[in-house]
Design an enzyme around this catalytic site. Structure first.
Site, short mmCIF file in Angstrom:
data_model
loop_
_atom_site.label_atom_id
_atom_site.label_comp_id
_atom_site.label_asym_id
_atom_site.label_seq_id
_atom_site.Cartn_x
_atom_site.Cartn_y
_atom_site.Cartn_z
N CYS A 128 0.81 -1.27 0.07
CA CYS A 128 -0.09 -0.03 0.21
C CYS A 128 0.79 1.26 0.02
O CYS A 128 1.79 1.35 -0.96
CB CYS A 128 -0.95 -0.09 1.17
N HIS A 129 0.69 2.35 0.90
CA HIS A 129 1.33 3.55 0.95
C HIS A 129 2.71 3.19 1.75
O HIS A 129 3.56 4.01 1.71
CB HIS A 129 0.63 4.26 1.75
N GLY A 130 3.03 1.94 2.11
CA GLY A 130 4.39 1.83 2.71
C GLY A 130 5.51 2.03 1.95
O GLY A 130 6.68 2.37 2.24
N ALA A 131 5.30 2.21 0.64
CA ALA A 131 6.26 2.28 -0.33
C ALA A 131 7.18 3.76 -0.19
O ALA A 131 8.31 4.05 -0.61
CB ALA A 131 5.86 1.99 -1.81
#
Length: 185
Positions: free
Chosen positions: A112-115
């Site tokens: 998800c937004h962890g990148a």
């Protein structure tokens, strides 16, 4: 599930308001495969999850960022959640931790937004990964190649888009871990 990951230590890096299922489901499956998971955050207290836009449960932090060493882990898991990802990307110790994991040729699993943490740590240039679609521009502008896939494996980088992708994400993460030497055994 088998104990194929016995002796493996997996770091899970989060700040408050991470997407709870992106921590709990992979954590549960990694532990069922024999791994030990360690929640790492800014302070050694508790962090709060989110179930989309509703506050979730509290989780004990096992280790603060400033005491975490990549040498002590076999891989890292980076859950998403907009608030979590926006905060963790600015934590120098979190950036250094993932940089060290990559330098030691250990797996990084991100969803998800962890990148955003990988973008801020300078780790996406020349890499192909997926994420929540709104990160496409960030990844491309950082020199990476973004794909819209349930899960994408680029060497030791395992990435997925969203909670619905977790089953494939965890299967691929475990598969990569099983093919890696155990660093701490």
């Amino acid at each position: 599930m088998s104990a194929s990951l016995n002796g493996r230590r997996i770091a899970i890096l989060v700040m408050d308001h991470f997407e709870q299922v992106e921590l709990t489901q992979p954590k549960r499956e990694l532990e069922a495969a024999g791994a030990t998971t360690v929640i790492i955050s800014l302070h050694a207290e508790q962090v709060v999850g989110m179930n989309h836009d509703v506050k979730g449960e509290r989780f004990d932090v096992d280790l603060p960022f400033d005491q975490a060493r990549a040498d002590d882990f076999d891989a890292v898991l980076l859950p998403g959640g907009v608030f979590n990802a926006d905060e963790i990307r600015n934590q120098v110790n979190a950036q250094k931790f993932v940089q060290d994991i990559v330098a030691q040729n250990k797996p990084v699993a991100v969803i998800c937004h962890g990148a955003w943490l990988l973008v801020s740590a300078g780790l996406v240039k020349g890499r192909t990964l997926t994420s929540w679609p709104s990160l496409e521009d960030d990844i491309v502008n950082a020199g990476g190649h973004w794909v819209n896939e349930e899960v994408h494996v680029d060497g030791l980088l395992i990435s997925s888009r969203k909670p619905d992708d977790i089953p494939a994400f965890v299967r691929n993460f475990i598969d990569v871990l099983e093919r890696q030497p155990a660093y701490l055994s």
